[in-house]
Design an enzyme around this catalytic site. Structure first.
Site, mmCIF file in Angstrom:
data_model
loop_
_atom_site.group_PDB
_atom_site.id
_atom_site.type_symbol
_atom_site.label_atom_id
_atom_site.label_comp_id
_atom_site.label_asym_id
_atom_site.label_seq_id
_atom_site.Cartn_x
_atom_site.Cartn_y
_atom_site.Cartn_z
ATOM 1 N N HIS A 1 12.109 -36.458 -31.173
ATOM 2 C CA HIS A 1 10.663 -36.908 -31.796
ATOM 3 C C HIS A 1 9.925 -35.589 -33.102
ATOM 4 O O HIS A 1 9.257 -35.633 -33.317
ATOM 5 C CB HIS A 1 9.693 -36.981 -31.258
ATOM 6 N N GLU B 1 7.184 -21.380 -19.485
ATOM 7 C CA GLU B 1 7.588 -19.390 -18.372
ATOM 8 C C GLU B 1 8.400 -18.736 -19.388
ATOM 9 O O GLU B 1 8.375 -17.305 -19.295
ATOM 10 C CB GLU B 1 7.429 -19.711 -17.241
ATOM 11 N N CYS C 1 0.777 -0.993 -0.024
ATOM 12 C CA CYS C 1 -0.246 -0.274 0.059
ATOM 13 C C CYS C 1 0.911 0.995 0.067
ATOM 14 O O CYS C 1 2.166 1.242 -0.186
ATOM 15 C CB CYS C 1 -0.923 0.332 0.702
ATOM 16 N N GLU D 1 7.304 -12.375 -25.158
ATOM 17 C CA GLU D 1 6.154 -11.530 -24.981
ATOM 18 C C GLU D 1 7.230 -10.322 -24.687
ATOM 19 O O GLU D 1 6.444 -9.025 -25.260
ATOM 20 C CB GLU D 1 5.117 -11.924 -24.167
ATOM 21 N N LYS E 1 -2.421 -6.375 -19.853
ATOM 22 C CA LYS E 1 -1.789 -6.258 -18.649
ATOM 23 C C LYS E 1 -2.959 -7.693 -18.292
ATOM 24 O O LYS E 1 -3.185 -8.550 -17.868
ATOM 25 C CB LYS E 1 -2.050 -5.412 -17.313
ATOM 26 N N TRP F 1 -4.082 -1.728 -0.795
ATOM 27 C CA TRP F 1 -3.914 -2.403 -2.531
ATOM 28 C C TRP F 1 -4.061 -3.686 -1.220
ATOM 29 O O TRP F 1 -3.594 -4.697 -0.077
ATOM 30 C CB TRP F 1 -2.360 -3.562 -2.366
ATOM 31 N N LYS G 1 7.840 -15.089 -22.101
ATOM 32 C CA LYS G 1 8.829 -13.815 -21.133
ATOM 33 C C LYS G 1 9.520 -13.461 -22.865
ATOM 34 O O LYS G 1 9.418 -12.391 -22.781
ATOM 35 C CB LYS G 1 10.192 -14.299 -19.883
ATOM 36 N N ASN H 1 1.032 -0.625 6.520
ATOM 37 C CA ASN H 1 1.180 -1.695 4.810
ATOM 38 C C ASN H 1 1.793 -2.144 5.754
ATOM 39 O O ASN H 1 2.887 -2.817 6.154
ATOM 40 C CB ASN H 1 2.160 -0.725 3.702
ATOM 41 N N GLY H 2 0.981 -3.675 5.390
ATOM 42 C CA GLY H 2 1.752 -4.998 5.165
ATOM 43 C C GLY H 2 0.579 -6.227 6.270
ATOM 44 O O GLY H 2 -1.003 -5.999 5.777
ATOM 45 N N ARG I 1 1.745 1.625 -6.342
ATOM 46 C CA ARG I 1 1.182 0.721 -4.966
ATOM 47 C C ARG I 1 0.048 0.787 -4.349
ATOM 48 O O ARG I 1 0.499 -0.452 -3.502
ATOM 49 C CB ARG I 1 2.306 1.469 -3.790
#
Ligand code: AGP
Length: 610
Positions: free
Chosen positions: A506, A483, A2, A490, A605, A75, A487, A101-102, A27
């Site tokens: 194969h 993955e 946050c 993209e 996004k 957040w 990356k 925050n936390g 944030r």
């Protein structure tokens, strides 16, 4: 993650608080609020949604004035985004206001104790317990009261507190979550991050864990939590606002790659019970009895989240002894899947708004499946649709390319597999303890892995001119390759493919020619020798091999062109670490190509339309 701001000084506080919150919206942005001390009252205004909703609320219901105040942009981690869950939180009598925050791990026990003594809560948040504790502990000195309160808290917290009882003062404390103090002329500031302070001061103190700042217009006193003074060095900030928002990194993606150790710590916080050799999910309604009745598990997701689902399915089968599979959400929903009331369907999603995953969930629900979400954004559509959610707590992920969301999804998937395995009796004490120990070590091992970022820059840059790239691995290492290829596709726009290494003969081996760049991932002891033979196969055809190996499996040294070691950790957890070098290789290749790394062409996004 946050955004927090605080001000005590010669000017009106409100404009400074709002400006600071605007600079910290990256944030967190699901609600915001301010508290300003004015003529013996704490004037609080809060609003769900973006900061402009709070500004509108203030236009309708202005705060008369005040030179001391605190602010927060949220957040959510506990309690969905709403007016009532927005910070600042106050005690019943409105004497104290706190922003946080936390994560307060022991908030439930504290809340029960406070309610038993007559405190009435209004929100679903963990933070509100702090305001009630302050009311209970205050005896005339705010700093002393705060010391007694923080001594009762477990978890991570950056707090800033104001009270109408002492109108010229705010008190800030730091434990894990960041806080910095800004030093001005007849005014002083506190904030979660530098951007909030830049228009007013570049002279700062960085608070360390266990430190408290007592902030007034004319002075700042920093002590430890026992009241012992702490000498703090000034730092003169040279960043501009854009660099400050990215924490000094050139792109959000690189910042978020380096936030992974903290994100992993947050994802695991309060969920490991080494004594009981088990995993603890605070709000999960899927009981051990429910887990024992399951006959199959589906993970449904898209893109990077699908790759996390591939790992999740492998771990769930191995640890919980239940058939598990990962499905691309856009395929699952049209396949008329054989799911029923004995099926658990787990939706994995950073944004919680991906339309394909949302639609897959609805298809699963229509067939009677039990739903569970592994989601980052609290209160998102997928979180609400699932009802049962395990939040990844990665904080806002700004870059389109998903990094910390992925590794926290992997960590939560491992937690879920352990939880199911313990519930179903397929995971014994010893193996559970080994896994919990590995999970506990992940944040530090992630730091060690990322320490080699500098060495990887030239390796990534050398890939920038590649036309085709191949990623090879077996089992969980194949997932990491999946993955890695996404990356570099993209953000560097380089064609790449990942194959199970055993598939090479194969067909794909026909593509390998002199100079073909091949990334091999080998972190699984039981598969390493097989993968090593695949390295021979591609080397014999002239490939340039970059290998990512667990440090004890580094006998490939002679045959490969670049060897990247990750620290030793339980084989089921290596994907969390092994992906980090691949994230960095993709980042440096894209940077060398001058790509728009945080906003790659054609991509969004969150894909909220089909
Ligand atoms: C990954 O880097 C991409 N941004 C994309 O594949 C993403 O993972 C996918 O769209 C799923 O998004 P979600 O996790 O928000 O559901």
């Amino acid at each position: 993650m946050c955004g927090i701001v605080g001000y005590a000084g010669r000017r009106q506080a409100l404009p400074i608080l709002l400006d600071g919150l605007r600079r910290l919206e990256y944030r967190g942005y699901d609600s915001a609020g301010v508290a300003v001390l004015n003529n013996g009252t704490v004037e609080v205004r809060r609003a769900a949604g973006r900061l402009e909703n709070l500004v509108e609320r203030l236009a309708q219901d202005p705060i008369p004035g005040g030179q001391v105040g605190i602010g927060h942009t949220r957040w959510a981690t506990h309690g969905r985004p709403s007016d009532v869950n927005a910070h600042p939180h106050c005690d019943c009598s409105g004497q104290f206001a706190v922003v946080h925050n936390g994560i307060i791990e022991n908030h439930a026990a504290l809340r029960r104790r406070l309610e038993d003594t007559g405190h009435r809560f209004t929100s679903e948040t963990d933070t509100e317990v702090i305001a009630h504790l302050l009311e209970a502990e205050y005896d005339g000195d705010l700093a002393e009261a705060v010391r007694r309160v923080v001594a009762q808290l477990e978890g991570a917290f950056a707090l800033v507190i104001a009270t109408r009882r002492e109108p010229g003062r705010i008190v800030a404390v730091r434990q894990e979550s960041p806080l910095i103090v800004g030093l001005g002329r007849d005014e002083n500031f506190v904030a979660s991050d530098i951007p909030a302070l830049l228009p007013y001061t570049r002279r700062i103190h960085v608070l360390e864990n266990g430190e408290m700042a007592d902030i007034r217009a004319d002075r700042v006193t920093v002590t430890d939590w026992n009241g012992k003074p702490v000498q703090k060095a000034f730092i003169d900030v040279t960043w501009d606002a854009d660099a400050a928002e990215k924490g000094g990194y050139p792109h959000f993606m690189l910042k978020e790659i380096h936030e992974q150790p903290q994100a992993l710590a947050d994802a695991l916080r309060g969920r490991l019970d080494p004594d009981g050799a088990r995993v603890v999910f605070e709000d999960l309604s899927l009981t051990p009895e429910d887990a024992r009745r399951l006959r199959q598990v589906y993970f449904v997701a898209c893109g990077t989240a699908y790759h996390a689902s591939l790992a999740a399915a492998l771990l769930t089968e191995r640890l919980a002894g239940v058939p598990a599979r990962a499905e691309i959400a856009s395929e699952f929903r049209y396949r008329d899947p054989l799911v029923d009331e004995h099926t658990l369907v787990v939706a994995v999603s950073q944004s919680g708004e991906t339309i394909d995953t949302l639609s897959a969930l609805r298809a699963a629900r229509e067939r009677g499946a039990r739903l569970l979400g592994i989601v980052n954004v609290v209160g998102s559509s997928i979180a609400r649709d699932c009802g049962d959610v395990i939040y990844t707590r990665a904080g806002p992920e700004i870059s389109v390319a998903s990094t910390k969301a992925y590794t926290t999804q992997l960590a939560v998937a491992a937690l879920l597999a352990v939880y199911l395995g313990r519930a179903r009796g397929t995971l014994g004490d010893h193996q559970a303890r080994e896994l919990l120990a590995g999970l506990r070590d992940l944040p530090e091992l992630a730091r060690e892995t990322l320490d080699q970022a500098g060495e990887l820059r030239p390796v990534g840059e050398a890939l920038a001119q590649a036309r085709d790239l191949y990623y090879l691995g077996r089992g969980l290492d194949w997932v990491t390759g999946m993955e890695g290829q996404l990356k570099i596709k993209e953000i560097a726009y380089i064609h790449a493919e990942a194959y199970p290494a055993g598939e090479l003969k194969h067909g794909p081996l026909a593509l390998i020619e002199d100079g073909s760049p091949v990334v091999v991932v080998s972190t699984q002891p039981d598969l390493h020798r097989k993968t090593a033979s695949n390295v021979q196969e591609v080397k014999a055809r002239g490939a340039r091999v970059i290998a990512v190996v667990r440090e004890d499996l580094d006998d490939l040294g002679a045959e490969v062109d670049h060897l990247i070691r990750i620290p030793r950790v339980h084989p089921f957890l290596t994907p969390v670490l092994a992906v980090m070098p691949l994230q960095l290789l993709a980042y440096y290749a894209a940077a060398a190509r001058g790509a728009d790394i945080d906003k790659p062409r054609n991509l969004a996004k969150s894909v909220t339309v089909e």
